[in-house]
Design a protein around this motif. Structure first.
Motif, mmCIF file in Angstrom:
data_model
loop_
_atom_site.group_PDB
_atom_site.id
_atom_site.type_symbol
_atom_site.label_atom_id
_atom_site.label_comp_id
_atom_site.label_asym_id
_atom_site.label_seq_id
_atom_site.Cartn_x
_atom_site.Cartn_y
_atom_site.Cartn_z
ATOM 1 N N GLN A 28 -54.832 -35.686 4.475
ATOM 2 C CA GLN A 28 -54.423 -35.234 5.800
ATOM 3 C C GLN A 28 -53.871 -36.410 6.623
ATOM 4 O OE1 GLN A 28 -53.896 -32.365 7.072
ATOM 5 N NE2 GLN A 28 -53.482 -33.070 9.164
ATOM 6 N N ARG A 31 -50.502 -37.226 5.416
ATOM 7 C CA ARG A 31 -49.551 -36.208 5.871
ATOM 8 C C ARG A 31 -49.068 -36.527 7.289
ATOM 9 N NH1 ARG A 31 -51.051 -29.806 5.797
ATOM 10 N NH2 ARG A 31 -49.266 -29.226 7.069
ATOM 11 N N ARG A 100 -43.554 -36.782 19.325
ATOM 12 C CA ARG A 100 -43.594 -35.684 20.284
ATOM 13 C C ARG A 100 -44.996 -35.078 20.368
ATOM 14 N NH1 ARG A 100 -41.698 -33.810 15.698
ATOM 15 N NH2 ARG A 100 -42.281 -31.740 14.933
ATOM 16 N N GLY A 101 -45.319 -34.583 21.541
ATOM 17 C CA GLY A 101 -46.634 -33.978 21.726
ATOM 18 C C GLY A 101 -47.744 -34.983 21.942
ATOM 19 N N ARG B 33 -48.584 -29.373 18.755
ATOM 20 C CA ARG B 33 -48.221 -30.420 17.797
ATOM 21 C C ARG B 33 -49.356 -30.630 16.782
ATOM 22 N NH1 ARG B 33 -45.179 -32.895 14.391
ATOM 23 N NH2 ARG B 33 -45.248 -35.159 14.367
ATOM 24 N N GLU B 36 -49.266 -27.930 14.327
ATOM 25 C CA GLU B 36 -48.177 -28.136 13.371
ATOM 26 C C GLU B 36 -48.578 -29.142 12.286
ATOM 27 O OE1 GLU B 36 -44.540 -29.028 15.565
ATOM 28 O OE2 GLU B 36 -44.004 -30.394 13.940
ATOM 29 N N LEU B 37 -49.259 -30.223 12.701
ATOM 30 C CA LEU B 37 -49.663 -31.248 11.733
ATOM 31 C C LEU B 37 -50.736 -30.729 10.783
ATOM 32 C CD1 LEU B 37 -49.817 -34.418 14.020
ATOM 33 C CD2 LEU B 37 -48.221 -34.007 12.143
ATOM 34 N N LEU B 38 -51.493 -29.710 11.238
ATOM 35 C CA LEU B 38 -52.593 -29.201 10.427
ATOM 36 C C LEU B 38 -52.206 -27.959 9.638
ATOM 37 C CD1 LEU B 38 -55.342 -29.676 13.104
ATOM 38 C CD2 LEU B 38 -55.426 -30.686 10.824
ATOM 39 N N GLY B 39 -51.189 -27.252 10.099
ATOM 40 C CA GLY B 39 -50.810 -26.003 9.450
ATOM 41 C C GLY B 39 -51.889 -24.940 9.556
#
Lengths: 218, 98
Positions: A28, A31, A100-101, B33, B36-39
């Motif tokens: 993770q 990722r 972003r975010g 966000r 999104e990074l975790l799905g």
């Protein structure tokens, strides 16, 4: 592992063993890191093409340049400018998307880094304009502007490398400083060829290495 | 070796804390966000975030961007320490030294 199970977690998905959990944790985090690296690869690729094609065009637009073929100067210079503008616009768009975010301490660093490109670019441009207005010849301007640009890129990349402990910016920054300082010794338009091959090449090789690494992580 | 922290030791919450731990200290991330990074689905993410918030591991800041509300999240100091301890505990169980 069942010993570690408490009522609070019993309702959740089944727990893996420590090895799976550690792998999941690392996967993770990788990722997240990859999601920040992927846009940078695009940035380097876009700049690599702009430097390689743009400076080759300038070199080929000069009668003393490319021995194989000549591009009309009326085509070479606008092409160079268009590539530069495309790269600047994509940098701004992509750069803003990378983090972003996220807000907080790091947005200050990011904002200063982003601003430094336009501020330094304007400063170098004004210096060149002042030098021209005081009699700098076209030949000298052809040496000054690309080198000023490369030295600016190199300096800002070193700042970025320090901010984010980013080795790709460290390598690129050093290459830009060396090429910016050394290319004028080749004279004009030879310096354009140096910028195309060494500068553009450095961007493209860095982009390729990073892309290969990302693919391996997948 | 201590027991593994039950708050973190669930795949969804492990992924959430691992993601939040990549933020610089002092940074916060917007809910969309993070999602999104975790799905993960918004509902699933909210549920697990509430558990982490109840444990004092995650700080939740409600904010506004123009007129639309945005929720920002970050690991609390306790949460960051708990995540690091958890990772050390896993490595310890696997006989790895960090």
């Amino acid at each position: 592992m069942d010993d570690n199970r408490t009522p609070a977690t019993a309702l959740d998905e089944p727990l893996g063993d420590p090895r799976e959990m550690l792998a999941m944790l690392e996967e993770q985090q990788r990722r997240v890191a990859d999601s920040q690296i992927a846009p940078v690869v695009w940035l380097y690729f876009i700049w690599g093409v702009a430097w390689f094609v743009g400076f080759l065009a300038l070199w080929s637009g000069d009668v003393d340049g490319n021995p194989w073929f000549t591009i009309p100067a009326g085509v070479a210079t606008p092409l160079f400018i268009v590539l530069l503008v495309i790269s600047i616009v994509s940098s701004a768009v992509i750069g803003l998307r990378i983090n972003r975010g996220v807000r907080g301490m790091s947005s200050f660093s990011g904002a200063v880094y982003g601003l430094s490109w336009s501020v330094c670019g304007t400063a170098f441009g004004l210096l060149g304009t002042a030098l021209i207005s005081h009699g700098m010849s076209t030949d000298l301007a052809n040496l000054f502007f690309p080198s000023g640009f490369a030295l600016m890129c190199g300096t800002i990349y070193l700042g970025g490398a320090a901010l984010w402990r980013d080795k790709s910016q460290l390598v690129l920054g050093l290459v830009m400083l060396v090429v910016g300082a050394a290319a004028p010794f080749a004279g004009s338009p030879g310096n354009d060829l140096v910028f195309a091959l060494v500068g553009g090449g450095a961007f493209l090789v860095t982009a390729a290495v990073m892309a290969a690494r990302l693919r391996r992580n997948r | 070796m201590d027991e593994l922290d039950p708050v973190i030791h669930a795949s969804a919450r492990l992924k959430i804390t691992a993601t939040l731990a990549t933020l610089e200290v002092g940074d916060q991330i917007a809910f969309p966000r993070l999602q999104e990074l975790l799905g993960m689905t918004a509902g699933n993410l909210s549920t697990h975030l509430r558990k982490l918030e109840d444990a004092g591991y995650v700080d939740v800041v409600k904010s506004h961007q123009g007129r639309s509300p945005v929720t920002y999240l970050a690991l609390s100091r306790t949460g960051r320490r708990a995540f690091e301890d958890y990772r050390e505990a896993l490595r310890g169980l696997l006989g790895e030294s960090s």
